[in-house]
Design a protein around this motif. Structure first.
Motif, PDB file in Angstrom:
ATOM      1  N   SER A   1       0.848  -1.190   0.000  1.00 34.35           N
ATOM      2  CA  SER A   1       0.000   0.000   0.000  1.00 34.35           C
ATOM      3  C   SER A   1       0.883   1.240   0.000  1.00 34.35           C
ATOM      4  O   SER A   1       2.072   1.181   0.329  1.00 34.35           O
ATOM      5  CB  SER A   1      -0.949  -0.008   1.196  1.00 34.35           C
ATOM      6  N   TYR A   2       0.269   2.383  -0.368  1.00 35.90           N
ATOM      7  CA  TYR A   2       1.009   3.643  -0.473  1.00 35.90           C
ATOM      8  C   TYR A   2       0.235   4.745   0.227  1.00 35.90           C
ATOM      9  O   TYR A   2      -0.969   4.890   0.043  1.00 35.90           O
ATOM     10  CB  TYR A   2       1.226   4.009  -1.945  1.00 35.90           C
ATOM     11  N   CYS A   3       0.942   5.530   1.030  1.00 38.13           N
ATOM     12  CA  CYS A   3       0.356   6.678   1.705  1.00 38.13           C
ATOM     13  C   CYS A   3       0.864   7.934   1.002  1.00 38.13           C
ATOM     14  O   CYS A   3       2.064   8.236   1.060  1.00 38.13           O
ATOM     15  CB  CYS A   3       0.748   6.697   3.183  1.00 38.13           C
ATOM     16  N   SER A   4      -0.029   8.648   0.332  1.00 33.90           N
ATOM     17  CA  SER A   4       0.385   9.845  -0.401  1.00 33.90           C
ATOM     18  C   SER A   4       0.704  11.003   0.540  1.00 33.90           C
ATOM     19  O   SER A   4       1.440  11.915   0.180  1.00 33.90           O
ATOM     20  CB  SER A   4      -0.692  10.250  -1.402  1.00 33.90           C
ATOM     21  N   GLY A   5       0.167  10.981   1.750  1.00 36.51           N
ATOM     22  CA  GLY A   5       0.477  12.025   2.724  1.00 36.51           C
ATOM     23  C   GLY A   5       1.891  11.902   3.265  1.00 36.51           C
ATOM     24  O   GLY A   5       2.609  12.893   3.404  1.00 36.51           O
ATOM     25  N   CYS A   6       2.306  10.683   3.562  1.00 42.27           N
ATOM     26  CA  CYS A   6       3.643  10.434   4.128  1.00 42.27           C
ATOM     27  C   CYS A   6       4.676  10.079   3.052  1.00 42.27           C
ATOM     28  O   CYS A   6       5.856  10.025   3.341  1.00 42.27           O
ATOM     29  CB  CYS A   6       3.589   9.276   5.117  1.00 42.27           C
ATOM     30  N   THR A   7       4.203   9.803   1.838  1.00 42.79           N
ATOM     31  CA  THR A   7       5.022   9.300   0.718  1.00 42.79           C
ATOM     32  C   THR A   7       5.825   8.073   1.134  1.00 42.79           C
ATOM     33  O   THR A   7       7.015   7.972   0.885  1.00 42.79           O
ATOM     34  CB  THR A   7       5.949  10.385   0.125  1.00 42.79           C
ATOM     35  N   VAL A   8       5.146   7.136   1.770  1.00 39.98           N
ATOM     36  CA  VAL A   8       5.762   5.907   2.249  1.00 39.98           C
ATOM     37  C   VAL A   8       4.948   4.716   1.746  1.00 39.98           C
ATOM     38  O   VAL A   8       3.725   4.736   1.751  1.00 39.98           O
ATOM     39  CB  VAL A   8       5.825   5.885   3.792  1.00 39.98           C
ATOM     40  N   TYR A   9       5.654   3.671   1.303  1.00 41.38           N
ATOM     41  CA  TYR A   9       5.025   2.406   0.948  1.00 41.38           C
ATOM     42  C   TYR A   9       5.042   1.507   2.169  1.00 41.38           C
ATOM     43  O   TYR A   9       6.003   1.502   2.938  1.00 41.38           O
ATOM     44  CB  TYR A   9       5.784   1.710  -0.183  1.00 41.38           C
TER      45      TYR A   9
END
Length: 117
Positions: free
Chosen positions: A17-25
């Motif tokens: 999964s990808y978090c666009s807020g944290c830019t972390v997978y």
């Protein structure tokens, strides 16, 4: 907790999964959970794609354990072990070539022993 998380790839062993807020997978695979920045994910993907599965299995064939393919980490005292099937599924996850998150599972995708009484 971030609410901008989307599932990028998923299979029966885990999901990416990808978090666009944290830019972390976030890679969850079996009992592993890794948080990776995009450059770290690309390095892991490149490494896993270059693993020669047959060579590694032959090299470690005398090991008693089921999982014979090592995946070293940057932490010197930690090596993750996988079997052939797990490496194939991990490659699919990292290359984002998996079942779409909302796609229905088939009977063969469910790892459960059914007893008919």
């Amino acid at each position: 907790m971030c609410h901008r998380i989307r599932i990028v790839a998923k299979n029966k062993q885990g999901q990416l999964s990808y978090c666009s807020g944290c830019t972390v997978y976030k890679l969850t695979f079996n009992n592993l959970s890794l948080e990776l920045y995009p450059d770290q994910l690309n390095k892991l993907k490149d490494y896993v794609n270059t693993i020669e599965i047959e060579y590694r299995e032959i090299k470690h064939e005398r090991m008693v354990m089921k999982r014979k393919i090592p995946l070293p980490s940057t932490q010197k005292n930690l090596t993750m072990m996988f079997d052939k099937h797990e490496i194939v599924l991990l490659k699919l996850l990292l290359n984002q070539q998996t079942v779409k998150p909302m796609e229905m599972l088939g009977i063969s995708d469910i790892d459960y022993t059914l007893f008919l009484n």
